[in-house]
Scaffold this active site. Sequence first.
Site, PDB file in Angstrom:
ATOM      1  N   ALA A  83       0.851  -1.204   0.000  1.00 32.88           N
ATOM      2  CA  ALA A  83       0.000   0.000   0.000  1.00 32.88           C
ATOM      3  C   ALA A  83       0.879   1.243   0.000  1.00 32.88           C
ATOM      4  O   ALA A  83       1.787   1.378   0.818  1.00 32.88           O
ATOM      5  CB  ALA A  83      -0.907   0.004   1.221  1.00 32.88           C
ATOM      6  N   ALA A  84       0.604   2.145  -0.920  1.00 34.61           N
ATOM      7  CA  ALA A  84       1.397   3.366  -1.014  1.00 34.61           C
ATOM      8  C   ALA A  84       0.717   4.337  -1.960  1.00 34.61           C
ATOM      9  O   ALA A  84      -0.106   3.947  -2.788  1.00 34.61           O
ATOM     10  CB  ALA A  84       2.799   3.052  -1.553  1.00 34.61           C
ATOM     11  N   SER A  86       1.724   6.146  -5.174  1.00 32.27           N
ATOM     12  CA  SER A  86       2.766   5.595  -6.049  1.00 32.27           C
ATOM     13  C   SER A  86       3.136   6.449  -7.268  1.00 32.27           C
ATOM     14  O   SER A  86       4.006   6.056  -8.033  1.00 32.27           O
ATOM     15  CB  SER A  86       2.318   4.213  -6.534  1.00 32.27           C
ATOM     16  OG  SER A  86       1.203   4.333  -7.403  1.00 32.27           O
ATOM     17  N   THR A 131      10.843   0.367  -4.338  1.00 32.62           N
ATOM     18  CA  THR A 131      11.134   0.780  -5.716  1.00 32.62           C
ATOM     19  C   THR A 131      12.626   1.051  -5.908  1.00 32.62           C
ATOM     20  O   THR A 131      13.323   1.427  -4.959  1.00 32.62           O
ATOM     21  CB  THR A 131      10.342   2.070  -6.025  1.00 32.62           C
ATOM     22  OG1 THR A 131      10.862   2.665  -7.209  1.00 32.62           O
ATOM     23  CG2 THR A 131      10.462   3.103  -4.920  1.00 32.62           C
ATOM     24  N   ASP A 132      13.071   0.943  -7.160  1.00 31.81           N
ATOM     25  CA  ASP A 132      14.464   1.292  -7.469  1.00 31.81           C
ATOM     26  C   ASP A 132      14.692   2.807  -7.411  1.00 31.81           C
ATOM     27  O   ASP A 132      15.828   3.267  -7.423  1.00 31.81           O
ATOM     28  CB  ASP A 132      14.879   0.742  -8.845  1.00 31.81           C
ATOM     29  CG  ASP A 132      14.066   1.306 -10.008  1.00 31.81           C
ATOM     30  OD1 ASP A 132      13.078   2.031  -9.772  1.00 31.81           O
ATOM     31  OD2 ASP A 132      14.432   1.020 -11.173  1.00 31.81           O
ATOM     32  N   GLU A 133      13.572   3.582  -7.347  1.00 24.32           N
ATOM     33  CA  GLU A 133      13.726   5.042  -7.394  1.00 24.32           C
ATOM     34  C   GLU A 133      14.419   5.586  -6.142  1.00 24.32           C
ATOM     35  O   GLU A 133      14.907   6.708  -6.136  1.00 24.32           O
ATOM     36  CB  GLU A 133      12.361   5.706  -7.633  1.00 24.32           C
ATOM     37  CG  GLU A 133      11.744   5.198  -8.925  1.00 24.32           C
ATOM     38  CD  GLU A 133      10.523   5.951  -9.425  1.00 24.32           C
ATOM     39  OE1 GLU A 133      10.363   7.128  -9.091  1.00 24.32           O
ATOM     40  OE2 GLU A 133       9.738   5.342 -10.175  1.00 24.32           O
ATOM     41  N   TYR A 157       8.039  11.282  -3.904  1.00 25.09           N
ATOM     42  CA  TYR A 157       7.667   9.861  -3.883  1.00 25.09           C
ATOM     43  C   TYR A 157       8.853   8.996  -3.441  1.00 25.09           C
ATOM     44  O   TYR A 157       8.750   8.211  -2.503  1.00 25.09           O
ATOM     45  CB  TYR A 157       7.177   9.412  -5.271  1.00 25.09           C
ATOM     46  CG  TYR A 157       7.137   7.910  -5.462  1.00 25.09           C
ATOM     47  CD1 TYR A 157       6.263   7.121  -4.709  1.00 25.09           C
ATOM     48  CD2 TYR A 157       7.967   7.268  -6.384  1.00 25.09           C
ATOM     49  CE1 TYR A 157       6.218   5.737  -4.864  1.00 25.09           C
ATOM     50  CE2 TYR A 157       7.929   5.883  -6.557  1.00 25.09           C
ATOM     51  CZ  TYR A 157       7.065   5.125  -5.800  1.00 25.09           C
ATOM     52  OH  TYR A 157       7.031   3.754  -5.954  1.00 25.09           O
ATOM     53  N   LYS A 161       9.477   6.649  -0.080  1.00 27.76           N
ATOM     54  CA  LYS A 161       9.740   5.208  -0.129  1.00 27.76           C
ATOM     55  C   LYS A 161      11.094   4.897   0.525  1.00 27.76           C
ATOM     56  O   LYS A 161      11.241   3.886   1.209  1.00 27.76           O
ATOM     57  CB  LYS A 161       9.730   4.690  -1.572  1.00 27.76           C
ATOM     58  CG  LYS A 161       8.373   4.700  -2.250  1.00 27.76           C
ATOM     59  CD  LYS A 161       7.342   3.785  -1.607  1.00 27.76           C
ATOM     60  CE  LYS A 161       7.623   2.304  -1.793  1.00 27.76           C
ATOM     61  NZ  LYS A 161       6.497   1.444  -1.324  1.00 27.76           N
TER      62      LYS A 161
HETATM   63  P1  NAD Z   1      -1.008   1.586  -6.990  1.00 20.85           P
HETATM   64  O1  NAD Z   1      -1.037   3.070  -6.809  1.00 20.85           O
HETATM   65  O2  NAD Z   1      -1.585   0.985  -8.220  1.00 20.85           O
HETATM   66  O3  NAD Z   1      -1.746   0.884  -5.757  1.00 20.85           O
HETATM   67  C1  NAD Z   1      -1.577   1.301  -4.425  1.00 20.85           C
HETATM   68  C2  NAD Z   1      -2.674   0.665  -3.584  1.00 20.85           C
HETATM   69  O4  NAD Z   1      -2.485   1.094  -2.218  1.00 20.85           O
HETATM   70  C3  NAD Z   1      -4.082   1.109  -3.991  1.00 20.85           C
HETATM   71  O5  NAD Z   1      -4.941  -0.009  -4.051  1.00 20.85           O
HETATM   72  C4  NAD Z   1      -4.509   2.062  -2.880  1.00 20.85           C
HETATM   73  O6  NAD Z   1      -5.910   2.059  -2.643  1.00 20.85           O
HETATM   74  C5  NAD Z   1      -3.737   1.491  -1.683  1.00 20.85           C
HETATM   75  N1  NAD Z   1      -3.498   2.514  -0.651  1.00 20.85           N
HETATM   76  C6  NAD Z   1      -2.991   3.762  -0.832  1.00 20.85           C
HETATM   77  N2  NAD Z   1      -2.936   4.400   0.353  1.00 20.85           N
HETATM   78  C7  NAD Z   1      -3.389   3.538   1.294  1.00 20.85           C
HETATM   79  C8  NAD Z   1      -3.543   3.615   2.708  1.00 20.85           C
HETATM   80  N3  NAD Z   1      -3.246   4.736   3.380  1.00 20.85           N
HETATM   81  N4  NAD Z   1      -4.009   2.531   3.378  1.00 20.85           N
HETATM   82  C9  NAD Z   1      -4.329   1.374   2.688  1.00 20.85           C
HETATM   83  N5  NAD Z   1      -4.226   1.263   1.357  1.00 20.85           N
HETATM   84  C10 NAD Z   1      -3.744   2.326   0.661  1.00 20.85           C
HETATM   85  O7  NAD Z   1       0.515   1.174  -6.794  1.00 20.85           O
HETATM   86  P2  NAD Z   1       1.372   0.032  -7.513  1.00 20.85           P
HETATM   87  O8  NAD Z   1       1.939   0.572  -8.755  1.00 20.85           O
HETATM   88  O9  NAD Z   1       0.611  -1.225  -7.519  1.00 20.85           O
HETATM   89  O10 NAD Z   1       2.567  -0.107  -6.461  1.00 20.85           O
HETATM   90  C11 NAD Z   1       2.455  -0.969  -5.328  1.00 20.85           C
HETATM   91  C12 NAD Z   1       3.737  -0.882  -4.512  1.00 20.85           C
HETATM   92  O11 NAD Z   1       4.842  -1.267  -5.319  1.00 20.85           O
HETATM   93  C13 NAD Z   1       4.026   0.523  -4.001  1.00 20.85           C
HETATM   94  O12 NAD Z   1       4.525   0.409  -2.690  1.00 20.85           O
HETATM   95  C14 NAD Z   1       5.091   1.048  -4.958  1.00 20.85           C
HETATM   96  O13 NAD Z   1       5.926   1.964  -4.312  1.00 20.85           O
HETATM   97  C15 NAD Z   1       5.826  -0.230  -5.320  1.00 20.85           C
HETATM   98  N6  NAD Z   1       6.447  -0.239  -6.659  1.00 20.85           N
HETATM   99  C16 NAD Z   1       5.725   0.117  -7.772  1.00 20.85           C
HETATM  100  C17 NAD Z   1       6.340   0.045  -9.015  1.00 20.85           C
HETATM  101  C18 NAD Z   1       5.577   0.373 -10.283  1.00 20.85           C
HETATM  102  O14 NAD Z   1       6.168   0.417 -11.366  1.00 20.85           O
HETATM  103  N7  NAD Z   1       4.286   0.588 -10.248  1.00 20.85           N
HETATM  104  C19 NAD Z   1       7.687  -0.353  -9.131  1.00 20.85           C
HETATM  105  C20 NAD Z   1       8.378  -0.705  -7.977  1.00 20.85           C
HETATM  106  C21 NAD Z   1       7.747  -0.660  -6.744  1.00 20.85           C
HETATM  107  P1  TYD Z   2       5.795   6.942 -14.931  1.00 16.87           P
HETATM  108  O1  TYD Z   2       4.975   5.893 -15.613  1.00 16.87           O
HETATM  109  O2  TYD Z   2       5.085   8.064 -14.235  1.00 16.87           O
HETATM  110  O3  TYD Z   2       6.772   6.169 -13.938  1.00 16.87           O
HETATM  111  P2  TYD Z   2       8.046   6.746 -13.056  1.00 16.87           P
HETATM  112  O4  TYD Z   2       7.980   8.224 -13.026  1.00 16.87           O
HETATM  113  O5  TYD Z   2       7.789   6.144 -11.709  1.00 16.87           O
HETATM  114  O6  TYD Z   2       9.269   6.212 -13.725  1.00 16.87           O
HETATM  115  O7  TYD Z   2       6.764   7.598 -15.991  1.00 16.87           O
HETATM  116  C1  TYD Z   2       7.669   6.810 -16.753  1.00 16.87           C
HETATM  117  C2  TYD Z   2       8.537   7.754 -17.567  1.00 16.87           C
HETATM  118  O8  TYD Z   2       7.719   8.403 -18.543  1.00 16.87           O
HETATM  119  C3  TYD Z   2       9.157   8.870 -16.759  1.00 16.87           C
HETATM  120  O9  TYD Z   2      10.472   9.125 -17.271  1.00 16.87           O
HETATM  121  C4  TYD Z   2       8.265  10.056 -16.989  1.00 16.87           C
HETATM  122  C5  TYD Z   2       7.750   9.826 -18.401  1.00 16.87           C
HETATM  123  N1  TYD Z   2       6.382  10.316 -18.671  1.00 16.87           N
HETATM  124  C6  TYD Z   2       6.132  11.137 -19.779  1.00 16.87           C
HETATM  125  O10 TYD Z   2       7.049  11.486 -20.541  1.00 16.87           O
HETATM  126  N2  TYD Z   2       4.859  11.561 -20.003  1.00 16.87           N
HETATM  127  C7  TYD Z   2       3.822  11.221 -19.177  1.00 16.87           C
HETATM  128  O11 TYD Z   2       2.660  11.646 -19.424  1.00 16.87           O
HETATM  129  C8  TYD Z   2       4.080  10.366 -18.058  1.00 16.87           C
HETATM  130  C9  TYD Z   2       2.983   9.950 -17.118  1.00 16.87           C
HETATM  131  C10 TYD Z   2       5.378   9.941 -17.840  1.00 16.87           C
END
Ligand code: NAD
Ligand code: TYD
Length: 352
Positions: A83-84, A86, A131-133, A157, A161
């Site tokens: 949960a985050a 994101s 995340t790698d960020e 963000y 994290k």
């Molecule tokens: P997402 O935004 O799709 O989902 C987040 C979920 O957390 C949602 O269902 C939301 O309702 C829930 N949530 C938010 N705040 C909450 C709270 N206060 N209490 C309970 N639930 C809450 O995110 P995602 O892309 O699925 O990412 C999930 C995790 O993986 C995150 O921790 C993110 O940092 C990490 N992550 C994401 C990516 C990516 O590319 N998306 C990559 C690496 C790590």
């Molecule tokens: P994003 O999907 O938001 O993931 P993150 O910022 O966590 O890497 O963005 C991926 C890459 O795409 C990032 O370099 C930002 C760029 N980006 C755009 O150029 N246009 C957009 O509308 C969005 C959402 C992202």
Amino acid sequence: MRNILVTGGAGFIGSHLVRLLVNKYPEYRIVNLDKLTYAGNLANLRDVEGCPNYVFVKADICDFPAMQRIFSEYGIDGVIHLAAESHVDRSIKDPFSFARTNVMGTLSLLQAAKLAWEGSYDDKLFYHVSTDEVYGSLPADGGFFTEKTKYDPHSPYSASKASSDHFVRAYHDTYGLPIKLSNCSNNYGAFQFPEKLIPLFINNIRHNKPLPVYGSGENVRDWLFVEDHARAIDLIFHEGKVGETYNIGGFNEWRNIDLIKVIIRVTDRLLGRPEGASLPLITYVADRAGHDVRYAIDSTKLKEELGWEPSLQFEEGIEKTVKWYLENQQWLDDVTSGEYEKYYENMYGRES
Ligand code: NAD
Ligand code: TYD
């Protein structure tokens, strides 16, 4: 029997993980805890809703008394915490909600786990999905993030994290809480909220809307198919070493502009449009503030210690992903129109 608490299970990655765990471990009880923010969508999990080993609980991880109740009511012995808040762009506009959920929410869960498990940490585990960020930004011309790379977050963000990762380690080092961490690269696949690059662009191409490319489009991201991430989490949860961090990535770097051209090519083809029809939708816009130049993950440790490898080639993954969004246009329309909010409002009530 194991009672596993998955937080954020109604989100993008969480829903893939919940589906995997519910189907693979009928002997476990999977408790999906989610606040159902704009990013949480129970429609992502319709296929497991009726499974006897699946429970959904609507709660906010920042609500510490509620976390204590949930640990005790369900006899939680393992946590996989996703949960985050994101999305980087949202964190730039509203950093407070990122500190609240990602930092304070993680702390509240850690403390609930510590109090519930104190005295007997045997077979208990708190796994934080990160995340790698947190590692910051690599130069355009080389290098990889390894598990030893120093944390250097730049966006609100990634700062939130990074902070939550530090709290997870602090609970291990200070109180002996059994923890694991993983830091993954950018995920793509079905059920991703269409504010992130790939689903946003597929949706915009479908509607002939501009495709906003930040800055020069030369920033590099390392993309992994979400189901491969879910498999890695399952593997690390069960077989990784306690106290350790694992990097997860597919050695699959793309400059944004090159990736966008692939998305256009595949989406145009699947929509039956002539090749290149949507290229004129590309619109260069102002760069994201503090835009990290390049992310690239070295996941050698995960491969060598646990034998994990991505299962899909990128072209195959993108094809599957574009197809999914085009075949599930209703899902896209619902999440962009607010229909999905009504769905879970009706089912579970909704906090203001
Ligand atoms: P997402 O935004 O799709 O989902 C987040 C979920 O957390 C949602 O269902 C939301 O309702 C829930 N949530 C938010 N705040 C909450 C709270 N206060 N209490 C309970 N639930 C809450 O995110 P995602 O892309 O699925 O990412 C999930 C995790 O993986 C995150 O921790 C993110 O940092 C990490 N992550 C994401 C990516 C990516 O590319 N998306 C990559 C690496 C790590
Ligand atoms: P994003 O999907 O938001 O993931 P993150 O910022 O966590 O890497 O963005 C991926 C890459 O795409 C990032 O370099 C930002 C760029 N980006 C755009 O150029 N246009 C957009 O509308 C969005 C959402 C992202």
